[in-house]
Design a protein around this motif. Sequence first.
Motif, PDB file in Angstrom:
ATOM      1  N   ALA A  81      42.019  45.611  44.558  1.00 47.63           N
ATOM      2  CA  ALA A  81      42.494  46.605  43.596  1.00 47.63           C
ATOM      3  C   ALA A  81      42.763  45.938  42.255  1.00 47.63           C
ATOM      4  N   GLU A  82      42.263  46.569  41.190  1.00 47.33           N
ATOM      5  CA  GLU A  82      42.482  46.072  39.838  1.00 47.33           C
ATOM      6  C   GLU A  82      42.747  47.253  38.924  1.00 47.33           C
ATOM      7  N   GLY A  83      43.898  47.230  38.227  1.00 47.38           N
ATOM      8  CA  GLY A  83      44.209  48.317  37.322  1.00 47.38           C
ATOM      9  C   GLY A  83      44.304  49.640  38.052  1.00 47.38           C
ATOM     10  N   ALA A  84      43.548  50.646  37.564  1.00 48.60           N
ATOM     11  CA  ALA A  84      43.647  51.991  38.123  1.00 48.60           C
ATOM     12  C   ALA A  84      42.821  52.187  39.375  1.00 48.60           C
ATOM     13  N   GLY A  85      41.900  51.253  39.665  1.00 49.82           N
ATOM     14  CA  GLY A  85      41.002  51.513  40.797  1.00 49.82           C
ATOM     15  C   GLY A  85      40.528  50.254  41.478  1.00 49.82           C
ATOM     16  N   ARG A  86      39.434  50.402  42.196  1.00 52.85           N
ATOM     17  CA  ARG A  86      38.871  49.329  42.998  1.00 52.85           C
ATOM     18  C   ARG A  86      37.357  49.408  42.878  1.00 52.85           C
ATOM     19  N   THR A  87      36.716  48.289  42.590  1.00 51.70           N
ATOM     20  CA  THR A  87      35.267  48.277  42.429  1.00 51.70           C
ATOM     21  C   THR A  87      34.573  48.249  43.785  1.00 51.70           C
ATOM     22  N   GLU A  88      33.589  49.126  43.928  1.00 55.15           N
ATOM     23  CA  GLU A  88      32.771  49.150  45.137  1.00 55.15           C
ATOM     24  C   GLU A  88      31.320  48.962  44.751  1.00 55.15           C
ATOM     25  N   THR A  89      30.652  48.033  45.413  1.00 54.54           N
ATOM     26  CA  THR A  89      29.224  47.806  45.199  1.00 54.54           C
ATOM     27  C   THR A  89      28.483  48.223  46.457  1.00 54.54           C
ATOM     28  N   GLN A  90      27.360  48.904  46.260  1.00 51.19           N
ATOM     29  CA  GLN A  90      26.623  49.473  47.386  1.00 51.19           C
ATOM     30  C   GLN A  90      25.164  49.051  47.345  1.00 51.19           C
ATOM     31  N   TRP A  91      24.602  48.808  48.544  1.00 52.81           N
ATOM     32  CA  TRP A  91      23.186  48.509  48.717  1.00 52.81           C
ATOM     33  C   TRP A  91      22.603  49.513  49.710  1.00 52.81           C
ATOM     34  N   PRO A  92      21.300  49.797  49.600  1.00 44.73           N
ATOM     35  CA  PRO A  92      20.686  50.780  50.504  1.00 44.73           C
ATOM     36  C   PRO A  92      20.786  50.353  51.964  1.00 44.73           C
ATOM     37  N   LEU A  93      20.837  51.350  52.816  1.00 42.11           N
ATOM     38  CA  LEU A  93      20.861  51.113  54.257  1.00 42.11           C
ATOM     39  C   LEU A  93      19.446  50.809  54.732  1.00 42.11           C
ATOM     40  N   GLU A  94      19.330  49.854  55.649  1.00 44.60           N
ATOM     41  CA  GLU A  94      18.016  49.563  56.215  1.00 44.60           C
ATOM     42  C   GLU A  94      17.493  50.804  56.944  1.00 44.60           C
ATOM     43  N   SER A  95      16.189  51.041  56.888  1.00 44.46           N
ATOM     44  CA  SER A  95      15.616  52.297  57.371  1.00 44.46           C
ATOM     45  C   SER A  95      15.795  52.499  58.868  1.00 44.46           C
ATOM     46  N   ASP A  96      15.907  51.395  59.628  1.00 47.43           N
ATOM     47  CA  ASP A  96      16.009  51.516  61.079  1.00 47.43           C
ATOM     48  C   ASP A  96      17.435  51.280  61.573  1.00 47.43           C
ATOM     49  N   ALA A  97      18.429  51.478  60.718  1.00 49.73           N
ATOM     50  CA  ALA A  97      19.821  51.199  61.084  1.00 49.73           C
ATOM     51  C   ALA A  97      20.253  52.048  62.275  1.00 49.73           C
ATOM     52  N   ASP A  98      20.817  51.392  63.263  1.00 53.96           N
ATOM     53  CA  ASP A  98      21.342  52.049  64.456  1.00 53.96           C
ATOM     54  C   ASP A  98      22.865  51.941  64.417  1.00 53.96           C
ATOM     55  N   PRO A  99      23.590  53.062  64.344  1.00 57.04           N
ATOM     56  CA  PRO A  99      25.050  52.989  64.244  1.00 57.04           C
ATOM     57  C   PRO A  99      25.697  52.189  65.369  1.00 57.04           C
ATOM     58  N   ASP A 100      25.060  52.163  66.545  1.00 55.04           N
ATOM     59  CA  ASP A 100      25.667  51.485  67.691  1.00 55.04           C
ATOM     60  C   ASP A 100      25.262  50.011  67.802  1.00 55.04           C
ATOM     61  N   ALA A 101      24.311  49.581  66.994  1.00 56.39           N
ATOM     62  CA  ALA A 101      23.871  48.187  67.046  1.00 56.39           C
ATOM     63  C   ALA A 101      24.784  47.313  66.188  1.00 56.39           C
ATOM     64  N   ASP A 102      24.926  46.050  66.593  1.00 53.37           N
ATOM     65  CA  ASP A 102      25.712  45.122  65.789  1.00 53.37           C
ATOM     66  C   ASP A 102      25.044  44.930  64.437  1.00 53.37           C
TER      67      ASP A 102
END
Length: 214
Positions: A81-102
């Motif tokens: 947290a810095e000042g009024a907010g918090r910086t979030e950086t995002q990258w695309p999800l891999e196309s074959d992402a499985d929510p249950d996989a590590d």
Amino acid sequence: MSAGPNGSSNVEVEAKYDVDDDTPLPDWSAVPGVVAVGDPEPRDLDARYLDTPTADLARAGVAMRRRTGGPDAGWHVKGPAEGAGRTETQWPLESDADPDADPVVPPAVLDAVAAIARPPFVALARLRNHRTAYSLRDAEGREVAEFVDDRVRARDERRGVESSWREWEVELGAAAPTDDAGREAFFAAVDAAVFAAGGRPAASGSKLARTLGH
């Protein structure tokens, strides 16, 4: 912390609240600039949080997760947290992402946290969230803020402890006040609306912290 290839950053300015399972939704009519509330948008989110065995990210105030579901599915790195907010950086999800996989951390995300932490990364927590989002709009139809009603099921992977709760978040949008006084007045009105409905200030600063018992 630095953004790697294809990473995009924004600053989150939000307020969080704890609510009971049966708390009714707030009345936003007295909140400055809000004249309409969009239709409910359901989202099922599944986030897997990682850290080093010695919690290097947590000690730096940084959180790293892979989220599936919703419009911002992808890899996220949240800074302290810095000042009024918090910086979030995002990258695309891999196309074959499985929510249950590590999760396997992509190179771009590894590069972004390399100054703070290096592999191996281990499972820290899993948060599954049934979210209902509402756009709070001004007279021109622009988004002043997004209000989300979250029903969370969480697991602390280190201790094997599961928990569940309901919470609300209000995050400023593109048409929100940009000056300190305007933001203060806006969130004061949001507080009043939430407290009138039966909500209360969040006991924990983040879902991850709550999951881990902080």
